[in-house]
Design a protein around this motif. Structure first.
Motif, PDB file in Angstrom:
ATOM      1  N   ALA A 184       0.831  -1.208   0.000  1.00  0.00           N
ATOM      2  CA  ALA A 184       0.000   0.000   0.000  1.00  0.00           C
ATOM      3  C   ALA A 184       0.862   1.252   0.000  1.00  0.00           C
ATOM      4  CB  ALA A 184      -0.926  -0.011   1.221  1.00  0.00           C
ATOM      5  N   SER A 185       1.930   1.229   0.803  1.00  0.00           N
ATOM      6  CA  SER A 185       2.828   2.382   0.876  1.00  0.00           C
ATOM      7  C   SER A 185       3.452   2.679  -0.490  1.00  0.00           C
ATOM      8  CB  SER A 185       3.915   2.090   1.923  1.00  0.00           C
ATOM      9  OG  SER A 185       4.904   3.086   1.910  1.00  0.00           O
ATOM     10  N   ASP A 224       3.197   1.082 -10.084  1.00  0.00           N
ATOM     11  CA  ASP A 224       1.857   1.341 -10.644  1.00  0.00           C
ATOM     12  C   ASP A 224       0.765   0.633  -9.863  1.00  0.00           C
ATOM     13  OD1 ASP A 224       2.584   2.996 -12.923  1.00  0.00           O
ATOM     14  OD2 ASP A 224       3.642   1.216 -13.636  1.00  0.00           O
ATOM     15  N   PHE A 225       1.092  -0.561  -9.360  1.00  0.00           N
ATOM     16  CA  PHE A 225       0.125  -1.290  -8.536  1.00  0.00           C
ATOM     17  C   PHE A 225       0.907  -2.289  -7.689  1.00  0.00           C
ATOM     18  CE2 PHE A 225       0.567  -3.806 -12.397  1.00  0.00           C
ATOM     19  CZ  PHE A 225       0.503  -5.128 -11.977  1.00  0.00           C
ATOM     20  N   ALA A 226       0.220  -2.985  -6.796  1.00  0.00           N
ATOM     21  CA  ALA A 226       0.921  -3.937  -5.933  1.00  0.00           C
ATOM     22  C   ALA A 226      -0.001  -5.054  -5.497  1.00  0.00           C
ATOM     23  CB  ALA A 226       1.493  -3.225  -4.707  1.00  0.00           C
ATOM     24  N   GLY A 278      -5.585   5.520   1.275  1.00  0.00           N
ATOM     25  CA  GLY A 278      -6.357   6.175   0.226  1.00  0.00           C
ATOM     26  C   GLY A 278      -6.193   5.551  -1.143  1.00  0.00           C
ATOM     27  N   LEU A 279      -6.382   4.237  -1.224  1.00  0.00           N
ATOM     28  CA  LEU A 279      -6.180   3.502  -2.471  1.00  0.00           C
ATOM     29  C   LEU A 279      -7.418   2.679  -2.824  1.00  0.00           C
ATOM     30  CD1 LEU A 279      -2.625   2.078  -1.673  1.00  0.00           C
ATOM     31  CD2 LEU A 279      -3.150   3.963  -3.248  1.00  0.00           C
ATOM     32  N   TYR A 280      -7.503   2.334  -4.095  1.00  0.00           N
ATOM     33  CA  TYR A 280      -8.435   1.281  -4.468  1.00  0.00           C
ATOM     34  C   TYR A 280      -7.814  -0.053  -4.055  1.00  0.00           C
ATOM     35  CZ  TYR A 280     -10.908   4.721  -7.249  1.00  0.00           C
ATOM     36  OH  TYR A 280     -11.625   5.817  -7.638  1.00  0.00           O
ATOM     37  N   PHE A 333      -3.708  -3.376  -4.978  1.00  0.00           N
ATOM     38  CA  PHE A 333      -3.936  -1.942  -4.763  1.00  0.00           C
ATOM     39  C   PHE A 333      -3.619  -1.143  -6.023  1.00  0.00           C
ATOM     40  CE2 PHE A 333      -2.149  -3.743  -0.837  1.00  0.00           C
ATOM     41  CZ  PHE A 333      -3.063  -3.345   0.129  1.00  0.00           C
ATOM     42  N   THR A 334      -4.393  -0.093  -6.249  1.00  0.00           N
ATOM     43  CA  THR A 334      -4.025   0.892  -7.284  1.00  0.00           C
ATOM     44  C   THR A 334      -4.406   2.287  -6.789  1.00  0.00           C
ATOM     45  OG1 THR A 334      -6.148   0.964  -8.453  1.00  0.00           O
ATOM     46  CG2 THR A 334      -4.623  -0.802  -9.085  1.00  0.00           C
ATOM     47  N   ARG A 335      -3.889   3.297  -7.507  1.00  0.00           N
ATOM     48  CA  ARG A 335      -4.204   4.684  -7.137  1.00  0.00           C
ATOM     49  C   ARG A 335      -5.487   5.178  -7.800  1.00  0.00           C
ATOM     50  NH1 ARG A 335       1.258   4.661  -7.690  1.00  0.00           N
ATOM     51  NH2 ARG A 335       1.157   5.284  -9.876  1.00  0.00           N
ATOM     52  N   ASP A 336      -5.788   4.636  -8.998  1.00  0.00           N
ATOM     53  CA  ASP A 336      -6.997   5.118  -9.683  1.00  0.00           C
ATOM     54  C   ASP A 336      -7.803   3.952 -10.238  1.00  0.00           C
ATOM     55  OD1 ASP A 336      -6.258   4.585 -12.537  1.00  0.00           O
ATOM     56  OD2 ASP A 336      -4.623   5.971 -12.030  1.00  0.00           O
ATOM     57  N   ALA A 337      -9.019   4.268 -10.593  1.00  0.00           N
ATOM     58  CA  ALA A 337      -9.968   3.218 -10.972  1.00  0.00           C
ATOM     59  C   ALA A 337      -9.635   2.593 -12.319  1.00  0.00           C
ATOM     60  CB  ALA A 337     -11.389   3.780 -10.979  1.00  0.00           C
TER      61      ALA A 337
END
Lengths: 401, 401
Positions: free
Chosen positions: B114-115, B123-125, B142-144, B171-175
């Protein structure tokens, strides 16, 4: 520091020169890393303890007293984490070698002190004993070891574990040194007299492994020959001897949970699973269980003092088992600790002095014999050890490493 | 590797190049150190685990699938020890920074993943979620984040914790990225459709802190505006919502104690006091308590599936509390974990898919909103996230570090 036994705390090199003159002049001793040595962090066997504490400002009473008597500090030795443990395994610092049985544990929690003395690295060493932490390694490593009367030797400058159980003890290889050091720590002259009477605790021998009783039988036979007033007795007049350890555990764990609660909450320290298990109950012992244990302790002290009557000593195996293997599983460690406490709880609960005598051997493995004395009879006990050594110690040459 | 966030496992540098072509070509991802990456030891957040395990022979299913889709492994990320923990504190490896709230915990156990995503490092994890380990850090950072339907994404090559709860998430930052990665892991096309109906779980909102409900209220207001079929409901038709977590804890802890029992006995591993506490009961839960929890789980699944009816989603706070401070005391950590499980237990117990939507903010601190879907509705949930993002995400610019 060269440390072939892994007895000293890794990364430390703590040396303090003793006074030029004194009864212990020229001798070297090791200090369990539970005692303060000025200018050094007292690590207590746990890296998170070390990290969260500042260096000691002054020497512990026992360290200062020995330095004043002429002995020099040769280093700080490994202890089971925050003194909780009886087999001598420390997952952070390593398990010190038992020089008398290299595949087996040295016993704990004063593991490094016993290892360093047994291996001939120092002349003697300081340990502590709350629930058996001098007596067990003395038995496992074949050393003389004293747990004094509770309150007899000041605990000032020592990490608190369980205040009503904590004592300052020490280890030596022979009875002469045992008396020299004891005289300084007790501030008393040590004689050399056999006990006028010995009570052999048959119920304590009864819960020991055959390897232990077989090793101690010839010692007992010689003992009966040199002390005619030796007779059998049952320590527990009603109920089982195992009741004693149950009550000791209630009281000791209630106290050490109080001692460490705030530090654990603040630091979230890392413990081996063995030591973490000691905090599993989280101090939730019902008050009536604690009260019942306190009542039992009072009765136990009266019982034992009555039996000894200020002149006799109680004779029992120090530990009911030989040392276990260094690579033992956690369940084996827990079983061993539980077995050992069955016998170390006696002097723990009564606050009585106890000496380990390195007189038994099982196929080369040390098996300790214990004498428990009356309250304040510490010097007399050490004198008995001195008188017994030439009569009772095995004539087999003991290898040092 | 430069690692300003302390998100990656210290002393490791694990990189694997993805396939030249594929739907994720050119993207980088981090892998929670619970997944096998061939040739590297899967450390599972505990140095004694790492020391007692050999390097993995092949990639975990999820890692292999993402590599085949063109994404590249950028490193292995810190996890709470053996995945037991929800706040993201690891006393051995450090606590990864929450880039959105630097004084606060990142959430766990998929803390480093997440960090790294929140900080823009990858880009994702990949993460895992047995009791809340993707959902909690997604909410706190604050992630998806997706916890899929139990059994939907293969756990092959993943450290087992509690088999009937373990899932693979991410996890990602945007949809948009959430949909791209989800499509690969699920092997399904992801649409972009608002849910036909939403059930707002009033009892779940009822046990949340005011900071959480205040942050989510404007989001719920917007939600009601865009999905007319939004109505209130109580999830727990009888009894309290807290019953769900009680039963989840019985079942999950019974399973993970079975999983780790032999390793702990063999290795006597070091744990932080937080994690050691999870083994305090030593699996001694009475059989009837386990049976009662199993019966509750069956009823809970029926209850939730009945409410959702294969088309509606349940809306609730992901966590009932904001992230706690990084320097929190153990007692505060335990209280936080207990609070968080009250809500994460719902999808845990029912095996349902759940997405965290990073739509709430409390003074700059992320507060996650969750949707729980019907069994197998994973792709639909992700499609809802995609449809909601332009309508519901705060217009406030979110700082990346």
């Amino acid at each position: 520091m060269k440390d072939a036994l892994g007895a000293f705390v890794p990364g430390t090199d703590v040396r303090v020169q003793g006074s030029a003159e004194g009864p212990l002049s020229g001798l070297s001793f090791a200090v369990k890393d539970l005692f303060d040595v000025a200018g050094h962090v007292t690590g207590c066997g746990n890296p998170d303890w070390a990290e969260s504490h500042a260096p000691a400002e002054s020497h512990a009473w026992a360290v200062r007293t020995l330095l004043d008597a002429g002995a020099s500090v040769a280093g700080k030795t490994i202890t089971d984490e925050i003194s909780l443990g009886l087999v001598g395994i420390n997952r952070h610092h390593g398990t010190p070698v038992n020089p008398r049985a290299r595949d087996l544990v040295p016993g704990g929690s004063s593991s490094g002190s016993a290892s360093a003395v047994a291996g001939g690295v120092v002349d003697f060493a300081l340990g502590t004993d709350s629930g058996g932490s001098v007596r067990t390694p003395a038995s496992f490593c074949g050393l003389y070891g004293l747990r004094p009367t509770h309150g007899r030797i000041p605990v000032e400058g020592l990490m608190t574990q369980a205040p009503s159980f904590d004592t300052v003890g020490y280890f030596t290889r022979d009875a002469g040194m045992f008396a020299r050091v004891g005289s300084v720590l007790l501030g008393e002259t040590i004689g050399e007299d056999l006990p006028p009477g010995i009570l052999v605790a048959t119920d304590c021998f009864g819960i020991a492994d055959a390897a232990v009783t077989d090793a101690l039988r010839p010692v007992l036979d010689r003992l009966r020959a040199v002390v005619p007033e030796t007779r059998d007795c049952r320590l527990a007049d009603d109920g089982a001897i195992a009741d004693w350890s149950r009550h000791q555990l209630v009281l000791q764990s209630t106290e050490f949970q109080d001692t460490f609660r705030d530090w654990i909450d603040r630091v979230n320290p890392r413990f081996s699973s063995e030591v973490a298990g000691a905090f599993a109950s989280d101090g939730t012992v019902p008050a009536e269980v604690v009260e019942s244990a306190k009542a039992f302790r009072i009765a136990a002290r009266e019982r034992l003092e009555g039996l000894l009557d200020g002149k006799r000593v109680l004779c029992l195996p120090t530990a009911p088992i030989p040392p276990i293997r260094r690579d033992a599983r956690l369940s084996e460690i827990r079983r061993a600790v539980s077995r050992v406490i069955d016998l170390t709880a006696i002097a723990g609960l009564t606050g009585s002095p106890q000496v380990n005598l390195p007189f038994g051997w099982a196929g080369g493995i040390p098996i300790g014999l214990s004498l428990i004395g009356w309250h304040g009879g510490d010097a007399a006990l050490i004198g008995m050890a001195k008188a017994m050594e030439p009569l009772l110690r095995s004539k087999v040459a003991l290898p040092l490493c």
